[in-house]
Scaffold this motif. Structure first.
Motif, PDB file in Angstrom:
ATOM      1  N   LEU A  69      18.789 -41.249 -15.953  1.00  0.00           N
ATOM      2  CA  LEU A  69      17.397 -41.361 -16.410  1.00  0.00           C
ATOM      3  C   LEU A  69      17.147 -42.689 -17.112  1.00  0.00           C
ATOM      4  N   ALA A  70      18.103 -43.139 -17.899  1.00  0.00           N
ATOM      5  CA  ALA A  70      17.929 -44.402 -18.626  1.00  0.00           C
ATOM      6  C   ALA A  70      17.707 -45.563 -17.659  1.00  0.00           C
ATOM      7  N   SER A  71      18.391 -45.543 -16.507  1.00  0.00           N
ATOM      8  CA  SER A  71      18.236 -46.635 -15.544  1.00  0.00           C
ATOM      9  C   SER A  71      16.846 -46.640 -14.914  1.00  0.00           C
ATOM     10  N   LEU A  72      16.175 -45.507 -14.929  1.00  0.00           N
ATOM     11  CA  LEU A  72      14.810 -45.408 -14.406  1.00  0.00           C
ATOM     12  C   LEU A  72      13.778 -45.639 -15.500  1.00  0.00           C
ATOM     13  N   LEU A  76      10.698 -48.880 -16.518  1.00  0.00           N
ATOM     14  CA  LEU A  76       9.314 -48.393 -16.610  1.00  0.00           C
ATOM     15  C   LEU A  76       8.761 -48.582 -18.015  1.00  0.00           C
ATOM     16  N   ALA A  77       9.593 -48.354 -19.022  1.00  0.00           N
ATOM     17  CA  ALA A  77       9.155 -48.587 -20.407  1.00  0.00           C
ATOM     18  C   ALA A  77       8.861 -50.068 -20.624  1.00  0.00           C
ATOM     19  N   ASP A  78       9.727 -50.938 -20.098  1.00  0.00           N
ATOM     20  CA  ASP A  78       9.486 -52.377 -20.227  1.00  0.00           C
ATOM     21  C   ASP A  78       8.175 -52.783 -19.566  1.00  0.00           C
ATOM     22  N   ALA A  79       7.819 -52.108 -18.466  1.00  0.00           N
ATOM     23  CA  ALA A  79       6.566 -52.388 -17.761  1.00  0.00           C
ATOM     24  C   ALA A  79       5.392 -51.611 -18.361  1.00  0.00           C
ATOM     25  N   ARG A  80       5.669 -50.827 -19.395  1.00  0.00           N
ATOM     26  CA  ARG A  80       4.660 -50.028 -20.100  1.00  0.00           C
ATOM     27  C   ARG A  80       3.995 -48.991 -19.189  1.00  0.00           C
ATOM     28  N   VAL A  81       4.805 -48.434 -18.277  1.00  0.00           N
ATOM     29  CA  VAL A  81       4.348 -47.343 -17.414  1.00  0.00           C
ATOM     30  C   VAL A  81       4.759 -46.033 -18.091  1.00  0.00           C
ATOM     31  N   PHE A  86      11.626 -34.624 -16.365  1.00  0.00           N
ATOM     32  CA  PHE A  86      12.197 -33.292 -16.507  1.00  0.00           C
ATOM     33  C   PHE A  86      13.363 -33.173 -15.542  1.00  0.00           C
ATOM     34  N   SER A  87      14.227 -32.241 -15.828  1.00  0.00           N
ATOM     35  CA  SER A  87      15.450 -32.106 -15.037  1.00  0.00           C
ATOM     36  C   SER A  87      15.659 -30.667 -14.592  1.00  0.00           C
ATOM     37  N   THR A  88      16.376 -30.539 -13.494  1.00  0.00           N
ATOM     38  CA  THR A  88      16.851 -29.250 -13.024  1.00  0.00           C
ATOM     39  C   THR A  88      18.373 -29.314 -13.035  1.00  0.00           C
ATOM     40  N   TYR A  89      19.011 -28.273 -12.604  1.00  0.00           N
ATOM     41  CA  TYR A  89      20.467 -28.273 -12.556  1.00  0.00           C
ATOM     42  C   TYR A  89      20.979 -29.382 -11.642  1.00  0.00           C
ATOM     43  N   ASP A  90      20.277 -29.631 -10.531  1.00  0.00           N
ATOM     44  CA  ASP A  90      20.758 -30.570  -9.520  1.00  0.00           C
ATOM     45  C   ASP A  90      20.272 -32.003  -9.661  1.00  0.00           C
ATOM     46  N   THR A  91      19.111 -32.225 -10.273  1.00  0.00           N
ATOM     47  CA  THR A  91      18.558 -33.577 -10.241  1.00  0.00           C
ATOM     48  C   THR A  91      17.535 -33.802 -11.347  1.00  0.00           C
ATOM     49  N   ASP A  92      16.949 -34.977 -11.347  1.00  0.00           N
ATOM     50  CA  ASP A  92      15.935 -35.368 -12.322  1.00  0.00           C
ATOM     51  C   ASP A  92      14.644 -35.719 -11.588  1.00  0.00           C
ATOM     52  N   TYR A  93      13.540 -35.561 -12.314  1.00  0.00           N
ATOM     53  CA  TYR A  93      12.213 -35.866 -11.780  1.00  0.00           C
ATOM     54  C   TYR A  93      11.455 -36.722 -12.776  1.00  0.00           C
ATOM     55  N   LEU A  94      10.614 -37.603 -12.256  1.00  0.00           N
ATOM     56  CA  LEU A  94       9.716 -38.397 -13.087  1.00  0.00           C
ATOM     57  C   LEU A  94       8.298 -38.150 -12.624  1.00  0.00           C
ATOM     58  N   ALA A 104       4.699 -48.574 -10.809  1.00  0.00           N
ATOM     59  CA  ALA A 104       5.989 -47.924 -11.057  1.00  0.00           C
ATOM     60  C   ALA A 104       6.955 -48.155  -9.898  1.00  0.00           C
ATOM     61  N   VAL A 105       6.469 -48.000  -8.674  1.00  0.00           N
ATOM     62  CA  VAL A 105       7.309 -48.216  -7.493  1.00  0.00           C
ATOM     63  C   VAL A 105       7.780 -49.667  -7.449  1.00  0.00           C
ATOM     64  N   ASP A 106       6.892 -50.605  -7.677  1.00  0.00           N
ATOM     65  CA  ASP A 106       7.269 -52.027  -7.680  1.00  0.00           C
ATOM     66  C   ASP A 106       8.303 -52.310  -8.768  1.00  0.00           C
ATOM     67  N   THR A 107       8.114 -51.721  -9.944  1.00  0.00           N
ATOM     68  CA  THR A 107       9.037 -51.927 -11.067  1.00  0.00           C
ATOM     69  C   THR A 107      10.411 -51.364 -10.750  1.00  0.00           C
ATOM     70  N   LEU A 108      10.461 -50.154 -10.216  1.00  0.00           N
ATOM     71  CA  LEU A 108      11.749 -49.543  -9.891  1.00  0.00           C
ATOM     72  C   LEU A 108      12.453 -50.286  -8.761  1.00  0.00           C
ATOM     73  N   THR A 109      11.693 -50.744  -7.779  1.00  0.00           N
ATOM     74  CA  THR A 109      12.274 -51.520  -6.682  1.00  0.00           C
ATOM     75  C   THR A 109      12.854 -52.834  -7.201  1.00  0.00           C
ATOM     76  N   ALA A 110      12.117 -53.503  -8.082  1.00  0.00           N
ATOM     77  CA  ALA A 110      12.606 -54.758  -8.663  1.00  0.00           C
ATOM     78  C   ALA A 110      13.866 -54.541  -9.503  1.00  0.00           C
ATOM     79  N   ALA A 111      14.013 -53.340 -10.058  1.00  0.00           N
ATOM     80  CA  ALA A 111      15.200 -53.012 -10.858  1.00  0.00           C
ATOM     81  C   ALA A 111      16.372 -52.591  -9.992  1.00  0.00           C
ATOM     82  N   GLY A 112      16.187 -52.591  -8.670  1.00  0.00           N
ATOM     83  CA  GLY A 112      17.295 -52.291  -7.763  1.00  0.00           C
ATOM     84  C   GLY A 112      17.332 -50.867  -7.239  1.00  0.00           C
ATOM     85  N   HIS A 113      16.342 -50.060  -7.559  1.00  0.00           N
ATOM     86  CA  HIS A 113      16.307 -48.674  -7.052  1.00  0.00           C
ATOM     87  C   HIS A 113      15.680 -48.661  -5.659  1.00  0.00           C
TER      88      HIS A 113
END
Length: 118
Positions: A69-72, A76-81, A86-94, A104-113
């Motif tokens: 979650l921190a990597s995501l 996004l926090a730096d971009a002020r988004v 929230f999380s489930t047993y298997d994964t995380d959601y934003l 948000a998509v542009d920011t995450l893509t630029a961060a390597g996601h």
């Protein structure tokens, strides 16, 4: 995303469970019943915060993993988004406000996601 008063029962609109594409999260807390669900499943009488989009981390994730979650959230926090996570047993959601989704998509893509459409 919506909430009902503390002590509310599970609303009938959610009791049948999601279809195979929906994500529904119900959290009972001392001060509220918080629900994340598709707009067409919002319970009657709920306070609603609408127009959010859901991003899912590809899982399942090992529960011992740290920093996912921190990597995501960091970029996004730096971009002020603003987000709701929230999380489930298997994964995380934003949850991302619809009006900030492209940013948000542009920011995450630029961060390597890598992002893919569902």
């Amino acid at each position: 995303m919506c909430r009902l008063p503390a002590g509310s029962a599970l609303p009938a609109s959610l009791s049948s469970g999601p279809d195979d594409k929906s994500v529904i999260s119900v959290t009972w807390a001392p001060d509220e019943l918080s629900v994340i669900c598709p707009a067409d499943r919002v319970p009657d009488g709920a306070t609603v915060e609408a127009s959010w989009r859901c991003l899912r981390v590809v899982g399942p994730l090992d529960l011992a993993l740290t920093g996912v979650l921190a990597s995501l959230i960091g970029p996004l926090a730096d971009a002020r988004v603003n987000i709701v996570a929230f999380s489930t047993y298997d994964t995380d959601y934003l949850l991302i406000p619809q009006v900030r989704l492209t940013e948000a998509v542009d920011t995450l893509t630029a961060a390597g996601h890598r992002l893919a459409s569902a």
